[in-house]
Structures are given as C-alpha cells and as structure tokens.
Design an enzyme around this catalytic site. Structure first.
Site, mmCIF file in Angstrom:
data_model
loop_
_atom_site.group_PDB
_atom_site.id
_atom_site.type_symbol
_atom_site.label_atom_id
_atom_site.label_comp_id
_atom_site.label_asym_id
_atom_site.label_seq_id
_atom_site.Cartn_x
_atom_site.Cartn_y
_atom_site.Cartn_z
ATOM 1 C CD1 TRP A 127 -2.743 1.497 0.449
ATOM 2 C CD2 TRP A 127 -2.104 1.852 2.561
ATOM 3 N NE1 TRP A 127 -3.521 2.513 0.948
ATOM 4 C CE2 TRP A 127 -3.139 2.750 2.247
ATOM 5 C CE3 TRP A 127 -1.553 1.893 3.844
ATOM 6 C CZ2 TRP A 127 -3.636 3.673 3.161
ATOM 7 C CZ3 TRP A 127 -2.050 2.812 4.756
ATOM 8 C CH2 TRP A 127 -3.081 3.696 4.417
ATOM 9 C CG ASP A 208 -2.055 -2.667 7.270
ATOM 10 O OD1 ASP A 208 -3.176 -2.634 7.808
ATOM 11 O OD2 ASP A 208 -1.719 -1.904 6.336
ATOM 12 C CB ALA A 210 -6.912 -2.800 6.375
ATOM 13 C CE LYS A 243 -10.508 0.184 3.203
ATOM 14 N NZ LYS A 243 -9.280 0.711 3.534
HETATM 15 C C1 LMR Z 1 -6.942 1.832 -0.556
HETATM 16 O O1 LMR Z 1 -5.870 1.249 -0.580
HETATM 17 O O2 LMR Z 1 -7.518 2.212 -1.581
HETATM 18 C C2 LMR Z 1 -7.606 2.109 0.751
HETATM 19 O O3 LMR Z 1 -6.837 1.609 1.797
HETATM 20 C C3 LMR Z 1 -7.971 3.532 0.924
HETATM 21 C C4 LMR Z 1 -6.784 4.402 1.115
HETATM 22 O O4 LMR Z 1 -6.800 5.192 2.062
HETATM 23 O O5 LMR Z 1 -5.828 4.346 0.319
#
Ligand code: LMR
Length: 394
Positions: A127, A208, A210, A243
C-alpha cells in the site's frame, strides 16, 4: 514561513478518485480507491451499524473524554475479533487510533521510539501509504519480494530469501489478509514459515489487517496473524474497522502490541498512550463505540456477520465472473489468478500504458500499477471491463 513549502506529490489512489469524479462519461467504471460498493454503486451503512447508532443516540448521556487509549471495552472486543480468545492478554497492549492508517502511523512511531535505527521491511509492492509514512518519519526501510507477475501469485521463495536479510530488531510489515495491492496471499503454512524465520532472526512482525472478513471469512482471514502471534515473542498489529464495518469516515482502528513479557506490558501500553497524547490526545470514539456494541451484542453481531458474508461472497462472484469473461475472450486460463485472489483488490499485471489506454478509451479507472478494486464492478460492467482488458492488449 509558509512560502518555504514545496508542492507535495499527490497520493496516487486519492488522485485517481478525483480524476474519476471529473470524468463526465456515463459508462465510466471506478476500480480505484478501496471502498466497498454494492451492485448499485452505493457504499451502504451496514444494518448493524445503523441499529447500534440508533441505540447510541437514545442511550448515550455524555460525550466526555474516554481515555488516551480509548475505551478498554473496544480494545477488548476488537482484539478478540482479530486475535481470538487465545490472545496473550497478559502482555497485549492496545490503543484506539483514528482508523487503520492512524494505527500504522502510531505503530511506526512506536518502533521509532523504541529502536530509531531499526529498518522497516515492506512487501514489494505494498500500500503506497506505508512507504510514504515511513519516509516522512525518516525511518530506514527496505523491501522484500512478494508478487510473482508471471503467475499472479506470491513469490514465496523470493520473499523468504529476501527476509533472510533482516537484522535482529528490524520490523517487517505483513498484510494480515487480502494483500493490498495484489490480492495474492500467504497460505497458513507459509505464515508458519515466515513466523519461524522472523523468530530465528529476532525481527518483529508488524501486521496490517484492514480487510478481515473480505477474503475467506472473519476467522480464516485472521488465522495467519494468530499463528504469527503464537510463534514470536513480540509483534505489532494495526487493525482497521473501516472496511469490514463500512465505517470509513468514522476513523476507527486499533493498534496492538504483544510485549515480550507481562512485566513489559505497562511500559508498552504507556508508550502507546503517550504517542496518542502527542499526536491527537484522545482517539475518536463514535465508530469504536458502535463496533463495541455490535461485537458484544449477540443479535447485532450475527446480523453484522451475515451482511459481511454477503459482501464477501458478492466479491467472490464478481472475481469468478471476470475470470470467466476473460477466459471466453482469450481462450485460456491466463487470468485465472483473478478468481484465486482474495479481498477487494487484484493486480491485473497491465503496464502503465495499458492502464492509461483503458482509462482513455473505456473510462476504466484502476490504479497505475493495475490494481483493481473488484467491488467497483457489477454484473453489467464485468463484460465491459473484460473487453477493455483485451482491447488494451493485456
Ligand atoms: C486503498 O488502498 O484504496 C484504501 O486503503 C484507501 C486508502 O486510504 O488508500
């Protein structure tokens, strides 16, 4: 003073959100930001959340501060959801945070407070906000191989070989389930192997999580995290309720840290509470309270689990439909990995030029690395996306 500010590079995912909004084409398809959408494109308030909020309006008689760590009942309820009844209660520190990102940020600050020299290891890819925060905090970082673009699966040999390079006291960020951005996940056996390696090398896992409940189910999605906690003396976990409870804007998260011993619990908990005080004082309460009410009430919990399961199965159906539509068009199972991936995301394996062509010619919005939010699809748009993928020559 403010004239010294330089323009900041926009976050790629958020920039894509803005570009999608500006596109006036009626048939555009949003596969960008990781937000669940139902077949009509809505991100609904979950039934149990609405019911708990109604109760809260009726019964809440104060909004005075909770504590720096938030309400202990929230930490108890959410840590049980993530780590199970067998979690190491006598050495588990936990503080509520503003969302999962808040938990990541606080966890990284905890690492920096304890060991400023520690290297933080990230999966490649990960991410984008992970490296962004780490760089902003000035922490040393490194990456380990994770995704095999040829198969669409995990490059487990590459991952293990790179993780042999971790030094004692380094932190390794792992995605608890539903890897963002690839959708490719470790098996439970592989979790065990990673845990054994980190334990042998003296490194600390930072998990992590999520998307619990979006992959193989609420319990199955936490199995890797639980196996890791059982295997290593110290661990850090960032959990998000955005989520799986659909409460994105309420900013509801929990940072947990398994201290090496019960004697170290108070100091660890104190450090985490201090970091909350320094960064924002008291964590937000509304979402945390709603989550606590749902998790501790049998009827609300059952209804939440049922709705979450519908969401999960809906995404699985879309995955299978997309893989089948592509199989029809290309005459092979080349895109079969899309059905094997779990969670909201899949990395398609398209080049930036192909991603751009899909956006320009078909109004398909996916992140530049070809991450698609599967929940952005519906029965009508699956064939449209399959056509766009084939037309772009992916
Ligand atoms: C994503 O990866 O799209 C989500 O976790 C939202 C974000 O804040 O990036």
């Amino acid at each position: 003073m403010l004239t010294a500010l330089t323009p900041q590079a926009p976050d790629k995912i958020l920039a894509l959100m803005a570009a999608f909004k500006q596109d006036t084409r009626a048939d555009k398809i949003d596969l960008g930001v990781g937000v669940y959408k139902d077949a009509t494109g809505l991100t609904p308030v979950m039934r149990a959340v609405k019911a708990a909020e109604r109760q809260l309006v009726e019964t809440q008689d104060t909004k005075v501060y909770t504590g720096l760590a938030g309400d202990p009942a929230f930490a108890d309820a959410l840590s049980t959801l993530v780590l199970g009844e067998d979690r190491p209660r006598d050495r588990l520190a936990a503080v509520a945070t503003p969302g999962g990102t808040g938990a990541i940020r606080q966890g990284l600050e905890l690492i920096r407070m304890a060991a400023p020299e520690a290297t933080v290891w990230l999966s490649n890819p990960t991410w984008p906000n992970h490296p962004a925060i780490i760089d902003y905090l000035g922490m040393p970082s490194s990456s380990y191989r994770y995704f095999d673009t040829a198969t669409g699966g995990v490059d487990f040999d590459g991952m293990m070989s790179d993780l042999e390079g971790v030094a004692p006291g380094d932190a390794v960020i792992l995605h608890g389930c539903c890897h963002n951005p690839t959708g490719a996940n470790l098996t439970l056996d592989q979790w065990g192997e990673v845990a054994a390696l980190l334990e042998r090398r003296g490194a600390v896992p930072f998990i992590d999580i999520a998307y619990q409940g979006f992959g193989d189910g609420v319990e199955a999605d936490a199995a890797g995290t639980r196996a890791m906690i059982a295997a290593v003396p110290e661990a850090i976990i960032a959990a998000s309720c955005s989520k799986n409870f659909g409460i994105y804007r309420e900013r509801t998260g929990l940072l947990m840290a398994a201290a090496p011993s019960a004697e170290r619990l108070a100091v660890t908990q104190g450090a985490m509470a201090t970091l909350n005080r320094l960064n924002f004082s008291f964590p937000p309460d509304h979402g945390a309270r709603v989550v606590t009410m749902i998790l501790t009430d049998d009827a609300l919990r059952a209804d939440w689990l049922a709705e979450l399961e519908d969401v999960r199965l809906g995404m699985l159906t879309l995955r299978e439909a997309l893989a089948a539509a592509l199989r029809d068009r290309v005459g092979s199972d080349r895109f079969g990995f899309l059905a094997a991936h779990r969670g909201m995301f899949s990395r398609l394996g398209a080049s930036p030029e192909q991603v751009e062509a899909m956006r320009r010619d078909h109004g398909v919005y996916m992140v530049g690395d070809s991450r698609m939010n599967i929940a952005g699809l519906n029965e009508r748009t699956v064939p449209m996306l399959a056509d766009a993928i084939v037309a772009a020559g992916v």
